[in-house]
Scaffold this motif. Sequence first.
Motif, mmCIF file in Angstrom:
data_model
loop_
_atom_site.group_PDB
_atom_site.id
_atom_site.type_symbol
_atom_site.label_atom_id
_atom_site.label_comp_id
_atom_site.label_asym_id
_atom_site.label_seq_id
_atom_site.Cartn_x
_atom_site.Cartn_y
_atom_site.Cartn_z
ATOM 1 N N LEU A 127 12.060 -0.435 -22.035
ATOM 2 C CA LEU A 127 12.782 -1.049 -20.925
ATOM 3 C C LEU A 127 12.204 -2.429 -20.604
ATOM 4 N N TYR A 128 13.115 -3.409 -20.223
ATOM 5 C CA TYR A 128 12.645 -4.749 -19.858
ATOM 6 C C TYR A 128 11.766 -4.688 -18.616
ATOM 7 N N ASP A 129 12.133 -3.843 -17.641
ATOM 8 C CA ASP A 129 11.366 -3.714 -16.402
ATOM 9 C C ASP A 129 10.263 -2.680 -16.590
ATOM 10 N N ALA A 130 9.236 -2.793 -15.744
ATOM 11 C CA ALA A 130 8.202 -1.761 -15.698
ATOM 12 C C ALA A 130 8.807 -0.481 -15.120
ATOM 13 N N ALA A 131 8.515 0.684 -15.746
ATOM 14 C CA ALA A 131 9.073 1.961 -15.294
ATOM 15 C C ALA A 131 7.937 2.959 -15.073
ATOM 16 N N LEU A 132 7.954 3.616 -13.928
ATOM 17 C CA LEU A 132 6.940 4.616 -13.570
ATOM 18 C C LEU A 132 7.647 5.905 -13.162
ATOM 19 N N ILE A 133 7.157 7.016 -13.708
ATOM 20 C CA ILE A 133 7.660 8.328 -13.297
ATOM 21 C C ILE A 133 6.604 8.958 -12.398
ATOM 22 N N THR A 134 7.029 9.392 -11.207
ATOM 23 C CA THR A 134 6.090 9.997 -10.252
ATOM 24 C C THR A 134 6.678 11.306 -9.744
ATOM 25 N N ASP A 135 5.769 12.077 -9.150
ATOM 26 C CA ASP A 135 6.293 13.244 -8.434
ATOM 27 C C ASP A 135 6.837 12.784 -7.093
ATOM 28 N N LEU A 136 7.298 13.724 -6.301
ATOM 29 C CA LEU A 136 7.933 13.368 -5.039
ATOM 30 C C LEU A 136 6.962 12.785 -4.016
ATOM 31 N N THR A 137 5.672 12.908 -4.265
ATOM 32 C CA THR A 137 4.671 12.333 -3.347
ATOM 33 C C THR A 137 4.199 10.973 -3.799
ATOM 34 N N GLY A 138 4.740 10.474 -4.941
ATOM 35 C CA GLY A 138 4.375 9.151 -5.424
ATOM 36 C C GLY A 138 3.253 9.164 -6.418
ATOM 37 N N ARG A 139 2.738 10.363 -6.827
ATOM 38 C CA ARG A 139 1.652 10.407 -7.813
ATOM 39 C C ARG A 139 2.243 10.095 -9.174
ATOM 40 N N ILE A 140 1.639 9.121 -9.881
ATOM 41 C CA ILE A 140 2.172 8.638 -11.157
ATOM 42 C C ILE A 140 1.959 9.669 -12.244
ATOM 43 N N ILE A 141 3.052 9.959 -12.964
ATOM 44 C CA ILE A 141 3.000 10.914 -14.070
ATOM 45 C C ILE A 141 3.010 10.175 -15.393
ATOM 46 N N GLY A 146 2.199 -1.604 0.875
ATOM 47 C CA GLY A 146 3.057 -1.278 1.993
ATOM 48 C C GLY A 146 3.836 0.008 1.827
ATOM 49 N N VAL A 147 3.851 0.545 0.626
ATOM 50 C CA VAL A 147 4.562 1.814 0.409
ATOM 51 C C VAL A 147 3.604 2.963 0.740
ATOM 52 N N ASP A 148 3.999 3.773 1.662
ATOM 53 C CA ASP A 148 3.183 4.920 2.065
ATOM 54 C C ASP A 148 4.053 6.170 2.049
ATOM 55 N N ALA A 149 3.514 7.256 2.587
ATOM 56 C CA ALA A 149 4.229 8.540 2.572
ATOM 57 C C ALA A 149 5.560 8.447 3.312
ATOM 58 N N THR A 150 5.592 7.683 4.376
ATOM 59 C CA THR A 150 6.841 7.546 5.150
ATOM 60 C C THR A 150 7.919 6.862 4.326
ATOM 61 N N VAL A 151 7.511 5.792 3.611
ATOM 62 C CA VAL A 151 8.470 5.079 2.773
ATOM 63 C C VAL A 151 8.960 5.971 1.647
ATOM 64 N N LEU A 152 8.011 6.732 1.048
ATOM 65 C CA LEU A 152 8.400 7.636 -0.039
ATOM 66 C C LEU A 152 9.358 8.711 0.454
ATOM 67 N N GLN A 153 9.138 9.212 1.665
ATOM 68 C CA GLN A 153 10.026 10.225 2.221
ATOM 69 C C GLN A 153 11.421 9.655 2.453
ATOM 70 N N ASN A 154 11.475 8.412 2.930
ATOM 71 C CA ASN A 154 12.776 7.748 3.128
ATOM 72 C C ASN A 154 13.506 7.569 1.802
ATOM 73 N N ILE A 155 12.742 7.220 0.760
ATOM 74 C CA ILE A 155 13.352 7.066 -0.560
ATOM 75 C C ILE A 155 13.962 8.388 -1.013
ATOM 76 N N CYS A 156 13.194 9.453 -0.841
ATOM 77 C CA CYS A 156 13.691 10.776 -1.249
ATOM 78 C C CYS A 156 14.939 11.160 -0.446
ATOM 79 N N ASN A 157 14.910 10.917 0.843
ATOM 80 C CA ASN A 157 16.072 11.246 1.683
ATOM 81 C C ASN A 157 17.303 10.445 1.253
ATOM 82 N N ASN A 158 17.101 9.175 0.924
ATOM 83 C CA ASN A 158 18.228 8.354 0.477
ATOM 84 C C ASN A 158 18.812 8.891 -0.817
#
Length: 572
Positions: free
Chosen positions: A65-79, A107-119
């Motif tokens: 992929l041209y962009d950087a790609a990261l796979i994480t679990d739902l808590t943001g831990r990088i897989i 600036g990305v924290d648990a609250t931001v990650l939760q919002n991402i998941c909800n979206n």
Amino acid sequence: MRSPDDFSRTIRLEIPPDFVKDDIQRKQRGIEERIMPSSKLGTRTKEIAELSIEDADLKALFENLYDAALITDLTGRIIDANMRAVQYFQYTSQELAEGSIPDIIVGVDATVLQNICNNLVNDKFTLIQAHCTRKDGSYFPAEIASSRLHLSASEYLCFFIRDITTRREAEDEIKLARDELEQEVAERTKLNEGLNAEIAERKRAEEQLYAAILQLQQHDKAKSEFVSNVSHELKTPVASINYAAGNILKGITGPITEGAETYLHMIREDCARLIRTVEDILDMSRIEADTLKLNKVKINFARFTRRTVEALRIQVESAGMTMDIAIDNIIGFAEFDPEKIERVIFNVIKNAIKYNNPHGFVNVFLRYDETGFFVLDVVDSGIGIEKKYLGKVTERFFRIGEQVSGVGLGLAITKEILERHGGSIKLQSPPPGLDKGTIVSMHIPVSNPPSVLLIYEDEPNRLNMIKYLDDFGYNVTSVKRGEDILNAIGEVLPDLITVDWISPGMEGAITISTIRDQKALKSLPLIAILGEETDPVKQEILHGLALPLLQIPWQPEDLLNCLEQSVRGRVK
């Protein structure tokens, strides 16, 4: 089935760069501090292996992929991370796999990650603009998109990170240019407002000035009309008084005593002075109204000047002064209004008499100027003019001292008349070589000589007249008969025409009539040449035509007088 619009809904989230400062302390600990101990690596590697993408094509797509790609679990831990992520963040794949999204996205924290998941649950994408941190502690701005990913029957998050440093720099440059442009626009707007205000003020001032000028013109017109009316009202009774005093002096009313004669002479002198003053005022009024008319003709200037100055000799000598006139027979012409220039000479010489000393002198000289002017110098031995007043004596109504008579218009009118002839006036006091007195120099431009069309049948007389006209400086064209006139004239009209009517019969009258019938020639001055014998019929015809007559035998002075009379009679 969902419509495409459901998936196009994107939640934009921008994390301000202020978070970068807050992240410095946390960044200093680094992801490497959280790398698992070597005893636990096996367990973590096994977990990653269990999440490996089974489809090789998809795995290749993920890695390239041209962009950087990261796979994480739902808590943001990088897989897992692709090669572009390794390049962006300068960590190894293993180091990234031991970290989490908050470690690399400021600036990305648990609250931001939760919002991402909800979206994502609500089928909405989240697009984040934030700063990412590299292993060496540097930052770069990034645009981050997120999506859900199902792998091995589990749900994960996938982050796509694009370095927008170049775009931000361009945006910053654009913003800076826009700010500068806005500032320039604001400054120019302010300047325009100032200019508009100035224009409005100037327009208002111009309108006021125009109104004031209009009012002044009306006042000036009213003043000129008043001066003209008053002057004319004065001229009539003054002329009557002068005429009556002259008749009494002539003895028409009977003998007068010596004392009465003295008073009558005084009356006539005062009348003459008053008439000159009225004429000055009228001329100045015409000059101000630009209605002063000049009737210019070409005349031998030396001859004209000598006759004008000689007419004033008796006034100079009666005042107990001497007069020398040095005016040679200069062959040259000037184009001027004889009456106006005669008055100019009168004004200057009368001033030389008025401001002179008893037993003084008034001398007149005529010379050529190398610049193409006749210069008439009037030198007197009078009281002179102080240097500080030399530039003012030609101003209107200027007088030196309260005791001086007159209204101060003579030299002003003299200057105006000379300038309207293309000439000038210059005063110097004392004259060079003298310790007192004044020299007034009047400049008149030299003109081309006048042309004469000579219609003369008799050959000897025709040649004799051509000789004298040439000697006097005239340009001569001659023909023998009147029918040859139009061929002789060509495109340039002559200044005057002489017609021979010596022979018997009416041929001369026919020639004159032919000339008067031509529109281009009818206003030209004519001279009729007559023979020795007087023909009453001819005399009557010429008298009715008011033509100057030159009768054979004539003398050179007769010819000059007749030429001058013809051109001067043209302006009467």
